[in-house]
Design a protein around this motif. Structure first.
Motif, short mmCIF file in Angstrom:
data_model
loop_
_atom_site.label_atom_id
_atom_site.label_comp_id
_atom_site.label_asym_id
_atom_site.label_seq_id
_atom_site.Cartn_x
_atom_site.Cartn_y
_atom_site.Cartn_z
N HIS A 224 0.83 -1.21 0.00
CA HIS A 224 0.00 0.00 0.00
C HIS A 224 0.87 1.26 0.00
O HIS A 224 0.59 2.22 -0.71
CB HIS A 224 -0.93 0.01 1.22
N ARG A 225 1.93 1.23 0.79
CA ARG A 225 2.78 2.41 0.85
C ARG A 225 3.35 2.74 -0.53
O ARG A 225 3.33 3.90 -0.97
CB ARG A 225 3.93 2.20 1.84
N TYR A 228 0.62 4.26 -2.71
CA TYR A 228 0.36 5.66 -2.35
C TYR A 228 1.47 6.56 -2.91
O TYR A 228 1.22 7.65 -3.41
CB TYR A 228 0.29 5.86 -0.83
N TYR A 260 -9.56 5.04 1.86
CA TYR A 260 -8.19 5.27 2.33
C TYR A 260 -7.65 6.54 1.66
O TYR A 260 -7.02 7.38 2.28
CB TYR A 260 -7.27 4.10 1.98
N VAL A 261 -7.88 6.61 0.34
CA VAL A 261 -7.33 7.74 -0.43
C VAL A 261 -7.97 9.04 0.06
O VAL A 261 -7.29 10.06 0.22
CB VAL A 261 -7.60 7.53 -1.94
N ILE A 264 -6.67 10.41 3.23
CA ILE A 264 -5.39 11.08 2.98
C ILE A 264 -5.63 12.47 2.38
O ILE A 264 -5.11 13.48 2.89
CB ILE A 264 -4.50 10.25 2.02
#
Ligand code: PCD
Length: 784
Positions: A224-225, A228, A260-261, A264
């Motif tokens: 995931h990192r 992103y 999640y996005v 952020i």
């Protein structure tokens, strides 16, 4: 089951993490509360397919307490309206042009409280222009079907991919010359992972340091990192993904969700931490589904029951965006393992993926990348063949199972099974259930008009993805790292790239180190789920933690042991070759009193003792493990049911599960994994279906409609085991997390259909709810 002492290695041991879980002291994403934190919530589409004409957010923005209202248009200005999926497709983060499934994310409100955010959603005005809907995969490729992905340039249909495996020509030839050919249409319906905890995230962007911290429900924090970093253009070292305690994943927490996005984006826009936590309805309707495979199987055999070939054609419903999670080379996952546990001359399959107006995803849900579908297909086809040949399904299986001397065995579709003794496992299951006697009982009952069924399934899984030369996800190779630190007092910290969601890694991985080094598992802390504090790796799904990270752990512990040998040789003033290892200590060959424990060695490594070349002052080590092959766990399951054809009621009376996952690290945890998977299988076989009407309305958006199995539906499981170690795995272990979910649905369905056999029923699709069973018994099975 009582456990009295901590084993110094493999063995039954209570889970170390349970101490916090049973006290209610777990720390889940929703428990994360940061100072000044805001709350986000989604406006979702009521339509399955509609053009967005306009969105008016002014009233919502004016509501006191609302800090931001983010729409697709806002994201477009940031180039974030679309994100890549795990299958190299694109997915709308917020809808811009149109909505493509019911409950798709349309706008995101950030407010001082969750309640204000929800209230503000009601004030957003969206004008939609409804479009015709494709709810049925079989209609997706019909001429004139509405095109769902017209955002993709030049796209004029709903076709995603065609993929095939095996030797079609040879298979066709065998079919043409075979004495018996049987075909069946088999559906593996759309189901949902449905863990206890829904999905959520807390994002915290620190403007001063430029560091973004994301707490999220992810099974793959490192992957995931990287995503992103690539999508948002943020530097990877300034992103920290923390996956705290996870309340179950089952594959549904592998992908990246719009929530999640937006947490952020919300944090970057407002300068405050933002929490997004979805409710059950959102979770069921908008997060990744599983299965939805419409399969046509054909089996070719001799009259006396030697199976020669299998041919399969699949229509795969992938929803509105192709977001399935599997290694890149395999758009249908590992479906081509569909020859299962049998010795066939040839096999071939074709899988066609299509878009429909349904939620995207298509993740595992305990299936090790479509092996559940494959295993269900072959196990159903074997029973269909047994029906036609009027043969006993156990006898038919025993006749065709691979033999122990055939391993390592290369399947007609190219898998290399590492090890197995299949007949032994099936015979054990048959002994445990008392097969012969049960058949007699069944016949007697039928005389009295009682319908009892015995269902068998035998499965082979391939888990532990995977060898880097064949397997990657979004270009990231599927290796995993491990780091082991041994403190001066001999206590240790193991850092892992995999992420537990309830499987008990804090216990079992400590046990692997204990087995290798003789340090008590109680003295070993397992750190996971924090990208700042663990080595890179692809995470936990596809039962890969034990095959990949378990191997890395054994290897890193062996590296520590090698260093310890050198230190011990300096301490004992002998050559390293003169030392012998016994769990927990080195001693001088022929003089066992001259010994140093691992704890003494750890202290010496940190002391002023003069150390030989190659040991700089500690025992710590690190490694990355790239598996040479998958591991192939297998099992024999037998289910006994009583069916009432008049009401359609099915009672699962007994369930025998013989599993072989090689060497068991913690047999108690393995049994727990199997129990869970068996319950899952009963749920899918008898109760679960993600249903839609023809307008694409979701018909099962709560747990009142989408039924999860409880202890009431489950018998007291009867477990057996055989142990065939994996020859290429350092500790001989194979994965087991998904085995029971893979193997059990076919056993239950085969049992119900075995009960209905006297009524002439050969096949009926899952879920075998009372109404479906009743219809089947009336000779009117629901067909797909
Ligand atoms: N083990 C042992 N031994 C052996 C094997 C194993 O002991 N031989 C153990 C281990 O260590 C861990 C477990 O058991 O603890 C498991 O493992 P595995 O098999 O390796 O697996 P993993 O990787 O860890 O995990 C995963 C899985 C999956 S995949 C799923 S679905 C599910 C299962 O897991 N999920 C879950 N299980 C479970 N559990 C819980 N509790 N929760 C959850 O969520 Mo996918 O792909 O994701 O769909």
């Amino acid at each position: 089951m009582t456990v009295t002492e901590t084993p110094m290695g493999f063995g039954r041991m209570h889970r170390k993490e349970d101490a916090r879980f049973v006290r209610g002291q777990g720390n889940y994403v929703d428990d994360v509360n940061l100072p000044g934190m805001l709350h986000g919530s989604f406006l979702r589409s009521p339509y399955a397919h509609a053009k967005i004409v306009s969105i008016d957010t002014s009233a919502a923005e004016a509501l006191p307490g609302v800090k931001a209202v983010i729409t697709g248009a806002v994201l477009e200005t940031l180039k974030l309206a679309w994100m890549p999926t795990l299958s190299y497709d694109t997915q709308a983060v917020l809808a811009t042009d149109k909505v493509r499934f019911q409950n798709q994310e349309v706008a995101f409100v950030v407010a001082e409280s969750h309640y204000i955010a929800r209230d503000a959603l009601e004030l957003i005005e969206v004008e939609y222009e409804p479009l015709p809907v494709v709810a049925d995969a079989k209609q997706a490729l019909a001429p004139g079907a509405p095109v769902i992905r017209d955002d993709k340039e030049g796209k004029t249909d709903n076709h995603i991919f065609d993929w095939s495996a095996g030797d079609k020509e040879k298979t066709d030839r065998i079919f043409a010359e075979s004495e018996v050919v049987v075909a069946e249409d088999i559906l593996y319906p759309r189901v949902h992972p449905s863990p206890l905890e829904t999905c959520g995230a807390v994002a915290d962007f620190d403007k001063v340091s430029g560091k973004l911290t994301i707490y999220s429900t992810t099974q793959a924090p490192h992957a995931h990192r990287t995503v992103y970093a690539l999508v948002a253009g943020l530097p990877e070292h300034k992103i920290r993904v923390i996956s705290p305690d996870i309340g179950g994943g089952f594959g549904g927490k592998v992908g990246i969700y719009p929530g999640y996005v937006l947490a952020i984006v919300g944090s970057i826009v407002t300068g405050k931490p933002v929490k997004w936590m979805e409710d059950r309805n959102e979770h069921l309707t908008a997060t990744a589904f599983a299965r939805d495979y419409h399969m046509r199987g054909e089996i070719a055999a001799t009259k006396d029951g030697r199976i020669r070939a299998l041919r399969v054609d699949v229509l795969a419903d992938h929803g509105a965006f192709n977001g399935t999670a599997q290694p890149t080379k395999f758009p249908a996952g590992f479906f081509h393992i569909f020859t299962g546990s049998y010795d066939l001359e040839a096999a071939s399959c074709n899988v066609t993926g299509v878009y429909t107006n349904k939620a995207p995803g298509g993740v595992a849900y305990a299936c090790s990348f479509r092996i559940t579908e494959a295993s269900y297909l072959v196990e159903r086809m074997i029973d269909v063949l047994a029906f036609e040949l009027k043969m006993d399904p156990a006898e038919l299986r025993l006749k065709n199972l691979l033999k122990p001397e055939q391993f390592p065995y290369t399947t007609p579709t190219g898998w290399e099974y590492d090890s197995g003794d299949y007949p032994k496992a099936l015979r054990l299951a048959m002994d445990m259930v008392g097969y012969e006697k049960l058949r007699v009982e069944q016949a007697e009952k039928l005389q009295r008009g009682e319908y009892m069924g015995i269902g068998i399934s035998f499965f082979t899984e391939g888990v532990g993805a995977g060898p880097r030369k064949h397997m990657d996800i979004l270009g990231l190779g599927m290796a995993d790292g491990a780091e082991l630190r041994v403190h001066p007092t001999g206590k240790a910290v193991l850092r892992l790239s995999v992420q537990t969601q309830g499987q008990g890694h804090e216990t079992t991985f400590a046990q692997i180190v204990a087995e290798e080094l003789g340090i008590s598992p109680d003295d070993i802390d397992v750190v996971h789920g924090d990208t700042d504090n663990t080595p890179f790796g692809l995470g936990t799904y596809g039962s890969r933690s034990t095959p990949v990270s378990g191997a890395a752990t054994a290897i890193v512990a062996r590296k520590v042991r090698d260093r310890a040998r050198i230190v011990a040789s300096a301490m004992l003033e002998v050559s390293p070759d003169d030392l012998e290892w016994e769990k927990g200590k080195f001693f001088v060959k022929g003089d066992p009193d001259q010994a140093k424990t691992i704890q003494e060695i750890a202290m010496a490594a940190h002391s002023s003792l003069e150390l030989p070349e190659g040991v700089e002052g500690h025992l710590d080590a690190t490694t990355v493990y790239n598996p040479p092959n998958l591991t192939y766990p297998f099992g024999a399951y037998i289910c006994v049911v009583d069916v009432d054809p008049a009401t359609g009621q099915v009672k699962v009376r007994r369930f025998i599960a013989v599993d072989d996952c090689g060497v068991r690290i913690n047999p108690m945890i393995v049994e727990g994994q199997v129990h869970g998977g068996l319950a899952d299988g009963i749920g899918m076989a008898l109760m679960q279906l993600m249903a839609f009407d023809e307008d694409g309305n979701h018909l099962g958006a709560s747990l009142m409609d989408y039924l999860l199995p409880t202890s009431l539906e489950c018998p007291s499981w009867e477990l057996g085991e055989t142990v065939t170690p994996s020859p290429h795995h350092p500790i001989g272990a194979k994965g087991v997390g998904e085995s029971a979910t893979v193997g059990s649905p076919a056993a239950v369905v085969n049992a119900v259909l075995d009960a209905l056999k006297p009524l002439g029923v050969r096949h009926a699709d899952m879920p075998l709810t009372p109404s479906n069973v009743w219809r089947a018994a009336q000779g009117r099975p629901i067909r797909t």
